[in-house]
Design an enzyme around this catalytic site. Structure first.
Site, short mmCIF file in Angstrom:
data_model
loop_
_atom_site.label_atom_id
_atom_site.label_comp_id
_atom_site.label_asym_id
_atom_site.label_seq_id
_atom_site.Cartn_x
_atom_site.Cartn_y
_atom_site.Cartn_z
CG ASP A 189 -1.85 -0.91 0.92
OD1 ASP A 189 -2.05 -1.57 -0.39
OD2 ASP A 189 -2.97 -1.46 2.41
NE ARG A 190 7.29 0.25 1.61
CZ ARG A 190 6.77 -0.90 2.52
NH1 ARG A 190 6.10 -1.21 2.97
NH2 ARG A 190 7.76 -2.11 2.23
CB SER B 111 -37.12 -5.48 -13.78
OG SER B 111 -38.80 -5.03 -14.48
CB ILE B 112 -35.05 -9.67 -14.25
CG1 ILE B 112 -34.37 -9.17 -14.72
CG2 ILE B 112 -35.37 -11.63 -14.10
CD1 ILE B 112 -33.00 -10.00 -14.64
CD GLU C 84 -24.95 -12.83 -13.83
OE1 GLU C 84 -24.16 -12.24 -13.90
OE2 GLU C 84 -26.05 -12.49 -14.27
CE LYS D 115 -33.70 -9.91 -8.32
NZ LYS D 115 -33.30 -8.71 -7.11
NE ARG E 158 -34.92 -1.62 -13.83
CZ ARG E 158 -35.93 -1.22 -13.97
NH1 ARG E 158 -36.33 -0.25 -13.30
NH2 ARG E 158 -37.12 -1.47 -15.17
CE LYS F 46 -36.78 -11.38 -5.37
NZ LYS F 46 -36.45 -10.81 -5.00
CB CYS G 127 -19.74 9.29 28.75
SG CYS G 127 -18.35 10.50 28.37
#
Length: 707
Positions: A60-61, A108-109, A155, A157, A178, A353, A460
């Protein structure tokens, strides 16, 4: 196809972690341009290795050093930064998102959670393609085309926000949500900040490409972001989808850049490059630098697709992202064209689903929230779960005793219930991750002040020296139920406190236009408005001032009773507990709370500081007449012209009664936005007149009442 954008092997910044840079000031413009382009290519390469391939090749550095060097070059030589990786930090705030037409409809599906509906989808596909007859019974139909199975791509959803991304000649051009499928919100600048979405395509990319993807917030990032929100006293997002949608619709791209969004690309909406199958799309998109999901696969028939979905159900809790089903798509693109679409959905795709998670879920984190009074409340952050039709991602654990009683810890499985069908809470632990419970902190998580226990509760001890208590105190002081100081919202209060301009409540009255105008996102007009609002609040009615201070148990009604009884703030400060108890609405508990509040050295310091800054509460005008004498009003919902307490005070000043519930003695129920249904039902039952705010004002006018 256009020219390939594969990285040159000679680029010194691809794998060299110890690159030494010359001083920027000593470089020529030509050399700076050349180095900047090499750095951009290298950073794009490393972004792909990190965010798309999950296989970084430098620490990362080193990446940070390359990025900082590119920023320095672009600034020093005023280089064109269009689609530069440095633009991922977010540009200037937008006035509005605007809208954009999609290059192709984003449909849409159709979906269902029933397996027979999925099989029926498969039958329709075969019928439309002429692979089976449509008049046969279920089993006969299945047998008829058993040897003519349609290949499907399966795949997950994703539970995120669908977007269109457009590239021209390999360069990122625009992005849109969309929307209604034809037109979406222009989120070009916000999408630019998501590092898994390339700003320039790689490989042998097409001249034009419009893809569909799903923006989401990874589950770990979602929990971490919700933890930050809860720690600062904000409501958490209900689920990762809401978090992604809310982030992507920010008008300030810098806010989007700070939030951990990701994106999977799964379809091509339009392109100059032809594809024969949807699986070919899945395999080609990564060659162009676009991130796809590694659980996508091809199956031979619908039964295999059903098995795929069932396998996802078993592993859904182990995935790094939220899913709510399986998308089943006909693989052959020519067959997709033949099947076509309805007005709203393609006939070649279906979503199977997943069952909703209900009642039982997992504790992913426990956050201790600091309230205005310093009370510490533990909150469980959960995998989102549906409870009584509502998605729940947090639940109160109430106090340290409750944690010990439940023996609950991070990682435990729990059952969630909703108290009164409203407030979610953990009712029991169903599965222990280990034999321990969450250890309640001994110091405040915000300011490190010691925590004191009062019975089952914890507090606190930092008081207004605790930034969270200070913020909450100012929020309450400025709220509509306090002094109604417009413009002091959460984000601006954070700025005032973090900048050191406000370290105590009285510091509000030291604010100057010139100081505020220098803050990020402020202009001179907004700064002047805040100062004017504060100046106007320096002579508040005594009851409003008492409410704004946040005296425990003292709401608007009790504050008004105290103000009418004692007349001045000094008289209330000097009142004994017995004198306080003699006031209507003040019992022993409230009297004790009032006395303890004003005996606190810290609270007295705040009150004295406010008065030293010119804030002087005013005695109430007790002049009344009997224009509304004998009438009884109940108020419900949010009024535009008044707060509810202001409306109640107004009718009481003219002799009426204001009560909290509707009965046979009620004359009028006054309704604002989102009125309570129970009160409306009671009004119908008791034949009570219901007035909207316009009718209420007309009634006041009829009696010559003006506020």
């Amino acid at each position: 196809m256009s020219q390939s954008r594969e990285r040159p092997d000679s680029n010194p910044y691809i794998r060299s972690p110890e690159t030494e840079f010359d001083d920027v000031e000593s470089m020529s413009e030509t050399a700076a341009n050349e180095q900047a382009e090499q750095l951009r290519d290298a950073i794009r390469y490393h972004d792909r290795r990190y965010y798309v391939d999950a296989d970084p090749v430098i620490p990362d550095r080193t990446y940070d050093a390359l990025f900082s060097r590119l920023q320095a070059l672009e600034e020093q030589f005023d280089l064109d930064t269009t689609n530069s990786p440095t633009q991922r930090v977010g540009g200037e705030p937008l006035d509005e998102l605007g809208s954009v037409d999609h290059v192709a409809p984003m449909l849409s599906i159709d979906s269902s959670g029933e397996v027979e509906d999925v099989r029926e989808f498969d039958r329709r596909v075969h019928t439309e393609l002429g692979l089976s007859s449509s008049g046969e019974d279920t089993q006969t139909s299945l047998d008829a085309y058993a040897d003519e199975s349609v290949e499907y791509v399966c795949e997950p959803k994703f539970d995120g926000l669908s977007i269109e991304i457009v590239y021209e000649e390999g360069r990122y051009v625009r992005a849109a949500t969309r929307g209604d499928g034809e037109t979406g919100e222009n989120v070009t600048e916000n999408i630019r900040t998501i590092r898994s979405i390339p700003l320039s395509l790689s490989g042998d990319y097409p001249e034009f490409l419009a893809v569909r993807g799903e923006v989401f917030m990874p589950r770990d990032a979602f929990q971490a972001h919700n933890r930050e929100r809860v720690e600062r006293g904000d409501d958490p997002f209900a689920n990762p989808r809401n978090a992604a949608a809310g982030t992507l619709r920010q008008l300030d791209p810098r806010v989007t850049a700070e939030r951990p969004l990701d994106c999977f690309v799964f379809d091509v909406l339009d392109t100059s490059h032809p594809f024969d199958s949807n699986w070919e799309i899945h395999e080609t998109l990564p060659e162009w630098g676009l991130k796809v999901n590694d659980r996508t696969t091809v199956v031979a028939d619908i039964e295999s697709a059903i098995e795929y979905r069932d396998e996802l159900v078993a592993v859904r809790d182990d995935l790094a992202y939220e899913i709510d089903g399986t998308v089943i798509t006909v693989n052959d693109r020519q067959r997709c064209d033949r099947l076509g679409s309805t007005a709203r959905a393609p006939r070649w795709a279906y979503a199977y689903k997943l069952p909703a998670r209900t009642e039982e879920t997992t504790v992913r984190d426990i956050v201790v929230q600091v309230g205005r009074t310093g009370r510490l409340t533990p909150v469980a952050l959960l995998d989102p779960v549906e409870v009584a039709g509502v998605t729940v991602s947090r639940a109160s654990l109430h106090n340290p005793d409750q944690i010990e009683s439940l023996n609950v810890d991070v990682g435990d499985g729990v059952r969630i219930e909703r108290a009164g069908d409203v407030i979610p809470y953990v009712s029991e632990v169903t599965e222990h991750e280990n034999d321990s419970h969450f250890e309640f902190p001994g110091t405040c998580p915000i300011c490190d002040s010691p925590v004191e226990r009062e019975g089952p509760l914890a507090f606190c001890t930092g008081g207004l020296a605790c930034p969270m208590q200070l913020k909450r105190a100012i929020e309450h002081y400025a709220s509509r139920s306090g002094l109604d100081i417009e413009g002091l919202g959460e984000q601006r209060l954070d700025q005032l406190i973090e900048s050191g301009l406000v370290e105590s409540l009285p510091d509000l009255y030291d604010l100057r236009t010139s100081d505020l105008a220098r803050l990020d996102g402020w202009g001179r007009t907004s700064a002047e408005n805040i100062v004017e609002e504060l100046t106007a609040s320096m002579g508040p009615p005594l009851d409003d001032f008492l409410t704004a201070l946040g005296v425990p148990e003292v709401g608007a009604t009790t504050a008004r009773s105290l103000a009418l009884e004692f007349g001045t703030l000094d008289a209330i400060l000097d009142a004994s507990e017995a004198e306080l108890r003699s006031v209507d609405d003040v019992g022993p508990t409230i009297a004790n709370e009032i006395q303890e509040f004003f005996e606190s050295e810290q609270n007295l310091t705040v009150v004295e500081g406010l008065r030293e800054h010119g804030v002087e509460p005013q005695s109430l005008d007790v002049t009344t007449d009997d224009a509304l004498e004998g009438m009884t009003f109940v108020f419900t919902g949010a009024l535009d012209r008044y707060t509810r307490s202001e409306a109640q005070d107004l009718v009481e000043r003219f002799g009426a009664n204001a009560t909290s519930s509707v009965s046979g003695n009620t004359d009028y129920l006054v309704t604002g936005d989102s009125p309570g249904q129970n009160k409306l039902d009671d009004a119908t039952e008791h034949d009570v007149d219901v007035l909207d705010e316009t009718a209420f004002v007309s009634l006041l006018d009829e009696h010559d009442i003006h506020d």
